[in-house]
Design an enzyme around this catalytic site. Structure first.
Site, PDB file in Angstrom:
ATOM      1  N   LYS A   1       0.747  -1.178  -0.120  1.00 13.88           N
ATOM      2  CA  LYS A   1       0.054  -0.148  -0.107  1.00 13.88           C
ATOM      3  C   LYS A   1       0.937   1.335   0.038  1.00 13.88           C
ATOM      4  CE  LYS A   1      -4.018  -2.260   2.244  1.00 13.88           C
ATOM      5  NZ  LYS A   1      -4.552  -2.537   0.992  1.00 13.88           N
ATOM      6  N   CYS A   2       1.927   1.002  -0.818  1.00 12.80           N
ATOM      7  CA  CYS A   2       2.873   2.394  -1.052  1.00 12.80           C
ATOM      8  C   CYS A   2       2.736   2.822  -2.160  1.00 12.80           C
ATOM      9  CB  CYS A   2       4.185   1.635  -0.599  1.00 12.80           C
ATOM     10  SG  CYS A   2       5.658   2.848  -0.875  1.00 12.80           S
ATOM     11  N   GLY A   3       3.242   4.161  -2.340  1.00 14.41           N
ATOM     12  CA  GLY A   3       3.042   4.928  -3.765  1.00 14.41           C
ATOM     13  C   GLY A   3       4.334   4.167  -4.388  1.00 14.41           C
TER      14      GLY A   3
END
Length: 167
Positions: free
Chosen positions: A40-42
């Site tokens: 769930k990271c950019g």
């Protein structure tokens, strides 16, 4: 290219997603790209480039290994089953994903305690800055470190991979 650092890490154990202990030495004379990953990271789209590296260089002696880590703003909150499913379904990941670990702090995994001794291109070592920091471990133990924003297919990573592949 990053400044190479030799760190004795190939025999440090870590726990795989299967719950068993493993070492990088299990990959023989392959160069191993160790990456702390998060769903769930950019920077999560880097999974696609990591998988492409595995497909392009795997037969030539590269092994990518992902290490899920929830230390950066809780961006890897899922269970191992959820993480493995997400990686396979969303990104088509075929490379091994290890068990969740800590990369920083007093409870950091021994593998990462050793990896953090490696310097990056600016000569800095120490804590992992964020998700998707990359460590290329050559068969001779030489480690090249790349910060999270450096994409897996960046020229400096490709050059380090090609220089690290077994003859």
């Amino acid at each position: 290219m990053t400044e190479a650092t030799t760190v004795d890490i190939r025999n440090i154990s870590y726990v795989g997603a299967d719950g068993a202990e493993h070492t990088l030495a299990e990959f023989g004379d392959k160069a191993v790209l160790v990456v702390n990953v998060a769903s769930k990271c950019g920077l999560t789209p880097q999974y696609e480039q990591l998988e492409q590296l595995q497909r392009s260089y795997g037969d030539r002696g590269l092994q990518v290994v992902g290490f899920p880590c929830n230390q950066f703003m809780g961006q890897e909150p899922g269970s191992m089953d959820e993480i493995l499913d997400y990686c396979a379904v969303t990104w088509g990941v075929s490379f091994p994903i290890a068990d969740k670990i800590k990369v920083n702090g007093s409870h950091a995994a021994p593998l990462y305690k050793a990896l953090k001794k490696a310097k990056n291109a600016e000569g800095a070592k120490g804590p992992v800055m964020w998700n998707f920091e990359k460590f290329l471990v050559a068969p001779d133990g030489t480690v090249h470190r790349f910060r999270p924003q450096t994409k897996p297919d960046a020229p400096e990573i490709i050059a380090a991979i090609e220089a690290s592949l077994p003859a």
